[in-house]
Design an enzyme around this catalytic site. Structure first.
Site, mmCIF file in Angstrom:
data_model
loop_
_atom_site.group_PDB
_atom_site.id
_atom_site.type_symbol
_atom_site.label_atom_id
_atom_site.label_comp_id
_atom_site.label_asym_id
_atom_site.label_seq_id
_atom_site.Cartn_x
_atom_site.Cartn_y
_atom_site.Cartn_z
ATOM 1 N N LEU A 74 -10.412 -41.903 1.434
ATOM 2 C CA LEU A 74 -11.107 -41.924 2.728
ATOM 3 C C LEU A 74 -12.324 -42.842 2.771
ATOM 4 C CD1 LEU A 74 -10.891 -38.110 3.569
ATOM 5 C CD2 LEU A 74 -9.213 -39.912 4.044
ATOM 6 N N HIS A 76 -13.997 -46.367 3.318
ATOM 7 C CA HIS A 76 -13.629 -47.571 4.056
ATOM 8 C C HIS A 76 -13.598 -48.798 3.142
ATOM 9 C CE1 HIS A 76 -14.985 -45.016 7.402
ATOM 10 N NE2 HIS A 76 -14.195 -45.758 8.151
ATOM 11 N N MET A 112 -21.340 -45.830 -2.097
ATOM 12 C CA MET A 112 -20.201 -45.538 -2.974
ATOM 13 C C MET A 112 -19.847 -46.745 -3.835
ATOM 14 S SD MET A 112 -19.753 -42.428 -2.523
ATOM 15 C CE MET A 112 -18.431 -42.323 -3.694
ATOM 16 N N ASP A 127 -16.095 -47.339 -23.543
ATOM 17 C CA ASP A 127 -14.779 -47.688 -24.078
ATOM 18 C C ASP A 127 -14.878 -48.721 -25.197
ATOM 19 O OD1 ASP A 127 -11.847 -47.736 -24.120
ATOM 20 O OD2 ASP A 127 -12.080 -49.746 -23.271
#
Length: 157
Positions: A74, A76, A112, A127
């Site tokens: 959700l 954008h 985000m 990692d």
């Protein structure tokens, strides 16, 4: 940042931002990866056999910001005008501090994207170094500043 809308049937959907005014928007997020002093020195001296850990993490963070809507439901898809991911090696706390800045002119914020950039950069560092330091920790990922939109300028105190 995409807001989630729950309709009358309880179904989630993307919020319609088409009526929102376009404005310059920017977000800054930070986080850190803490590790043994020897691991930090390995990174600082470019001594890791996998290569330049910081540069690989920088590219991963930038790439992640651009793919945020593919990762977060959700959210954008955005046309980012700038993404930067910067690193500071803090020998006092034995951490790599990560700062991401995302910027655009648009109808929704970029928090985000900045958070995703920091998260993936931290995961990449982890990692690449986990074989030499499996006890590393990823900490404090947060938005520290945002500008634009209805809220204007906000900075974490």
């Amino acid at each position: 940042m995409a807001l989630t809308h729950i309709d009358k049937q309880g179904q989630a959907s993307m919020v319609d931002v088409s009526e929102k005014v376009q404005s310059q928007r920017q977000a800054v997020a930070q986080g850190r990866v803490c590790m043994k002093q020897e691991t930090l020195e390995l990174i600082a001296n470019h001594g890791h056999k996998k290569g330049d850990v910081i540069q690989v993490a920088r590219i991963a963070g930038i790439q992640a910001a651009k793919k945020t809507s593919d990762l977060i439901p959700l959210c954008h898809p955005l046309m980012l005008s700038k993404v930067s991911v910067d690193f500071e090696l803090n020998t006092e706390s034995s951490c790599v501090e990560i700062t991401a800045l995302c910027k655009l002119t648009g109808q929704t914020g970029v928090e985000m994207e900045a958070l995703t950039a920091v998260s993936v950069a931290a995961l990449t560092l982890f990692d690449m170094c986990k074989a030499v330091d499996p006890g590393m920790t990823i900490e404090g990922i947060q938005v520290v500043e945002k500008q634009g939109g209805k809220t204007g300028h906000w900075r974490k105190q």
